[in-house]
Design a protein around this motif. Structure first.
Motif, PDB file in Angstrom:
ATOM      1  N   ASP A 148      45.487 109.751 118.610  1.00  0.00           N
ATOM      2  CA  ASP A 148      45.349 108.329 118.632  1.00  0.00           C
ATOM      3  C   ASP A 148      43.928 107.979 117.896  1.00  0.00           C
ATOM      4  O   ASP A 148      43.554 106.882 117.673  1.00  0.00           O
ATOM      5  CB  ASP A 148      45.445 107.656 119.976  1.00  0.00           C
ATOM      6  CG  ASP A 148      44.448 107.980 120.907  1.00  0.00           C
ATOM      7  OD1 ASP A 148      44.016 109.043 120.949  1.00  0.00           O
ATOM      8  OD2 ASP A 148      44.326 107.239 121.904  1.00  0.00           O
ATOM      9  N   ARG A 149      42.791 108.904 118.274  1.00  0.00           N
ATOM     10  CA  ARG A 149      41.516 108.617 117.639  1.00  0.00           C
ATOM     11  C   ARG A 149      41.433 109.332 116.140  1.00  0.00           C
ATOM     12  O   ARG A 149      40.543 108.941 115.355  1.00  0.00           O
ATOM     13  CB  ARG A 149      40.509 109.485 118.272  1.00  0.00           C
ATOM     14  CG  ARG A 149      40.323 109.169 119.671  1.00  0.00           C
ATOM     15  CD  ARG A 149      39.594 107.623 119.707  1.00  0.00           C
ATOM     16  NE  ARG A 149      38.446 107.434 119.565  1.00  0.00           N
ATOM     17  CZ  ARG A 149      37.212 107.613 119.955  1.00  0.00           C
ATOM     18  NH1 ARG A 149      37.201 107.986 120.995  1.00  0.00           N
ATOM     19  NH2 ARG A 149      36.202 107.254 119.143  1.00  0.00           N
ATOM     20  N   ALA A 150      42.436 109.772 115.511  1.00  0.00           N
ATOM     21  CA  ALA A 150      42.434 110.200 114.278  1.00  0.00           C
ATOM     22  C   ALA A 150      42.340 109.563 113.058  1.00  0.00           C
ATOM     23  O   ALA A 150      41.818 109.662 112.116  1.00  0.00           O
ATOM     24  CB  ALA A 150      43.493 111.234 113.934  1.00  0.00           C
ATOM     25  N   ALA A 151      43.053 108.349 113.258  1.00  0.00           N
ATOM     26  CA  ALA A 151      42.945 107.128 112.372  1.00  0.00           C
ATOM     27  C   ALA A 151      41.917 106.157 112.365  1.00  0.00           C
ATOM     28  O   ALA A 151      41.642 105.464 111.608  1.00  0.00           O
ATOM     29  CB  ALA A 151      44.440 106.525 112.263  1.00  0.00           C
ATOM     30  N   VAL A 152      40.983 106.396 113.510  1.00  0.00           N
ATOM     31  CA  VAL A 152      39.921 105.535 113.649  1.00  0.00           C
ATOM     32  C   VAL A 152      38.787 105.735 112.587  1.00  0.00           C
ATOM     33  O   VAL A 152      38.084 106.973 112.640  1.00  0.00           O
ATOM     34  CB  VAL A 152      39.389 105.441 114.950  1.00  0.00           C
ATOM     35  CG1 VAL A 152      38.262 104.499 114.937  1.00  0.00           C
ATOM     36  CG2 VAL A 152      40.730 105.101 116.378  1.00  0.00           C
ATOM     37  N   ARG A 153      38.249 104.814 111.873  1.00  0.00           N
ATOM     38  CA  ARG A 153      37.176 104.879 110.847  1.00  0.00           C
ATOM     39  C   ARG A 153      35.857 104.845 111.661  1.00  0.00           C
ATOM     40  O   ARG A 153      35.415 103.849 111.681  1.00  0.00           O
ATOM     41  CB  ARG A 153      37.559 103.988 109.769  1.00  0.00           C
ATOM     42  CG  ARG A 153      38.457 104.216 108.864  1.00  0.00           C
ATOM     43  CD  ARG A 153      38.945 103.030 107.783  1.00  0.00           C
ATOM     44  NE  ARG A 153      37.717 103.042 107.251  1.00  0.00           N
ATOM     45  CZ  ARG A 153      37.646 102.466 105.823  1.00  0.00           C
ATOM     46  NH1 ARG A 153      38.702 101.937 105.363  1.00  0.00           N
ATOM     47  NH2 ARG A 153      36.284 102.563 105.424  1.00  0.00           N
ATOM     48  N   GLU A 154      35.322 105.880 111.941  1.00  0.00           N
ATOM     49  CA  GLU A 154      33.991 106.076 112.614  1.00  0.00           C
ATOM     50  C   GLU A 154      33.102 107.307 112.072  1.00  0.00           C
ATOM     51  O   GLU A 154      31.973 107.378 112.251  1.00  0.00           O
ATOM     52  CB  GLU A 154      34.208 106.433 114.133  1.00  0.00           C
ATOM     53  CG  GLU A 154      35.022 105.336 114.932  1.00  0.00           C
ATOM     54  CD  GLU A 154      35.416 105.567 116.389  1.00  0.00           C
ATOM     55  OE1 GLU A 154      35.179 104.704 117.134  1.00  0.00           O
ATOM     56  OE2 GLU A 154      35.527 106.916 116.559  1.00  0.00           O
ATOM     57  N   LEU A 155      33.810 108.016 111.025  1.00  0.00           N
ATOM     58  CA  LEU A 155      32.850 109.155 110.572  1.00  0.00           C
ATOM     59  C   LEU A 155      32.160 108.630 109.446  1.00  0.00           C
ATOM     60  O   LEU A 155      32.514 107.875 108.639  1.00  0.00           O
ATOM     61  CB  LEU A 155      33.803 110.334 110.418  1.00  0.00           C
ATOM     62  CG  LEU A 155      33.917 111.245 111.103  1.00  0.00           C
ATOM     63  CD1 LEU A 155      35.392 110.675 111.949  1.00  0.00           C
ATOM     64  CD2 LEU A 155      34.540 112.622 110.575  1.00  0.00           C
ATOM     65  N   VAL A 201      32.519 104.694 105.825  1.00  0.00           N
ATOM     66  CA  VAL A 201      33.112 105.268 106.907  1.00  0.00           C
ATOM     67  C   VAL A 201      34.636 105.749 106.738  1.00  0.00           C
ATOM     68  O   VAL A 201      35.035 105.048 105.771  1.00  0.00           O
ATOM     69  CB  VAL A 201      32.811 104.294 108.154  1.00  0.00           C
ATOM     70  CG1 VAL A 201      31.574 104.066 108.874  1.00  0.00           C
ATOM     71  CG2 VAL A 201      33.641 103.039 108.081  1.00  0.00           C
ATOM     72  N   MET A 202      34.951 106.862 107.316  1.00  0.00           N
ATOM     73  CA  MET A 202      36.198 107.072 107.251  1.00  0.00           C
ATOM     74  C   MET A 202      36.608 107.442 108.775  1.00  0.00           C
ATOM     75  O   MET A 202      36.103 107.682 109.360  1.00  0.00           O
ATOM     76  CB  MET A 202      36.055 108.666 106.337  1.00  0.00           C
ATOM     77  CG  MET A 202      35.290 109.678 106.605  1.00  0.00           C
ATOM     78  SD  MET A 202      35.698 110.818 105.476  1.00  0.00           S
ATOM     79  CE  MET A 202      34.302 112.089 106.145  1.00  0.00           C
ATOM     80  N   SER A 203      37.936 108.089 108.566  1.00  0.00           N
ATOM     81  CA  SER A 203      38.545 108.407 109.803  1.00  0.00           C
ATOM     82  C   SER A 203      38.674 109.902 109.530  1.00  0.00           C
ATOM     83  O   SER A 203      38.531 110.649 108.531  1.00  0.00           O
ATOM     84  CB  SER A 203      40.012 108.041 109.848  1.00  0.00           C
ATOM     85  OG  SER A 203      40.699 108.233 108.702  1.00  0.00           O
ATOM     86  N   VAL A 204      39.185 110.686 110.449  1.00  0.00           N
ATOM     87  CA  VAL A 204      39.432 111.887 110.445  1.00  0.00           C
ATOM     88  C   VAL A 204      40.507 112.396 109.580  1.00  0.00           C
ATOM     89  O   VAL A 204      40.821 113.342 108.899  1.00  0.00           O
ATOM     90  CB  VAL A 204      39.778 112.676 111.929  1.00  0.00           C
ATOM     91  CG1 VAL A 204      40.179 114.228 111.935  1.00  0.00           C
ATOM     92  CG2 VAL A 204      38.495 112.561 112.894  1.00  0.00           C
ATOM     93  N   ASN A 205      41.564 111.370 109.821  1.00  0.00           N
ATOM     94  CA  ASN A 205      42.479 111.538 108.663  1.00  0.00           C
ATOM     95  C   ASN A 205      42.407 111.468 107.372  1.00  0.00           C
ATOM     96  O   ASN A 205      42.685 112.063 106.560  1.00  0.00           O
ATOM     97  CB  ASN A 205      43.877 110.326 109.033  1.00  0.00           C
ATOM     98  CG  ASN A 205      44.606 110.579 110.258  1.00  0.00           C
ATOM     99  OD1 ASN A 205      44.462 111.523 110.934  1.00  0.00           O
ATOM    100  ND2 ASN A 205      45.236 109.543 110.693  1.00  0.00           N
TER     101      ASN A 205
END
Length: 174
Positions: A31-38, A46-50
């Motif tokens: 559920d955290r992989a799609a959150v744009r925080e990186l 910013v980007m997500s892990v995905n």
């Protein structure tokens, strides 16, 4: 680790860096992989892990595409058709879009497959084919592979570790 100069060193660099990345990916809750925080690939984005996985898959697929074209004496567009080397931020956005519909688990599977395919490609080559001559401009095939696999895997691991620390990401349930 120094810059690989042989087939075995290249395989080792990819294996080492990918296994570290893979370990970090296993700790990220779906559920955290799609959150744009990186921190993104283009300045002030910013980007997500995905997105990060999409980027790694995209570059890996390009390496395979370039090799396939060259193996059939066809011209390969570097870095990609419609993109110049000074447009890598735009190319990253293309990769994010290419894999937008895939969830985290699918992206991890696709990245695993891409790494396996690249490893198979390397194993099919000799040291001479990988490092004995220029393959693209002044770069050897081995260096082009390393630029787009082992090095980005190491960079991605660092980005994820930083994000986990900064955002206090709780590890995925075992």
């Amino acid at each position: 680790m120094s810059v690989p100069a042989t087939k075995e060193e290249l395989l080792q660099a990819i294996q080492t860096n990918y296994s570290k990345l893979h370990k970090e990916l296993e700790n990220i809750p779906d559920d955290r992989a799609a959150v744009r925080e990186l921190e993104g690939h283009a300045k002030d984005t910013v980007m997500s892990v995905n997105n990060l996985l999409s980027y790694l898959i995209g570059w890996g697929e390009l390496v395979l595409k370039w090799n396939e074209k060259k193996a059939h004496n066809q011209p390969a567009d570097f870095p990609e058709t419609g993109y110049k080397w000074n447009e890598l931020g735009r190319l990253a956005q293309k990769f994010y879009e290419d894999y937008r519909e895939d969830d985290y688990r699918i992206l991890k599977q696709k990245l695993d497959k891409t790494v396996t395919d690249i490893t198979t490609l390397i194993e099919s080559k000799t040291d001479e084919e990988l490092y004995g001559e220029g393959w693209y401009e002044k770069w050897t095939l081995g260096r082009m592979i390393q630029f787009n696999t082992a090095s980005p895997y190491k960079n991605a691991t660092g980005r994820i570790r930083k994000w986990i620390r900064m955002e206090n990401v709780q590890k995925a349930a075992e």
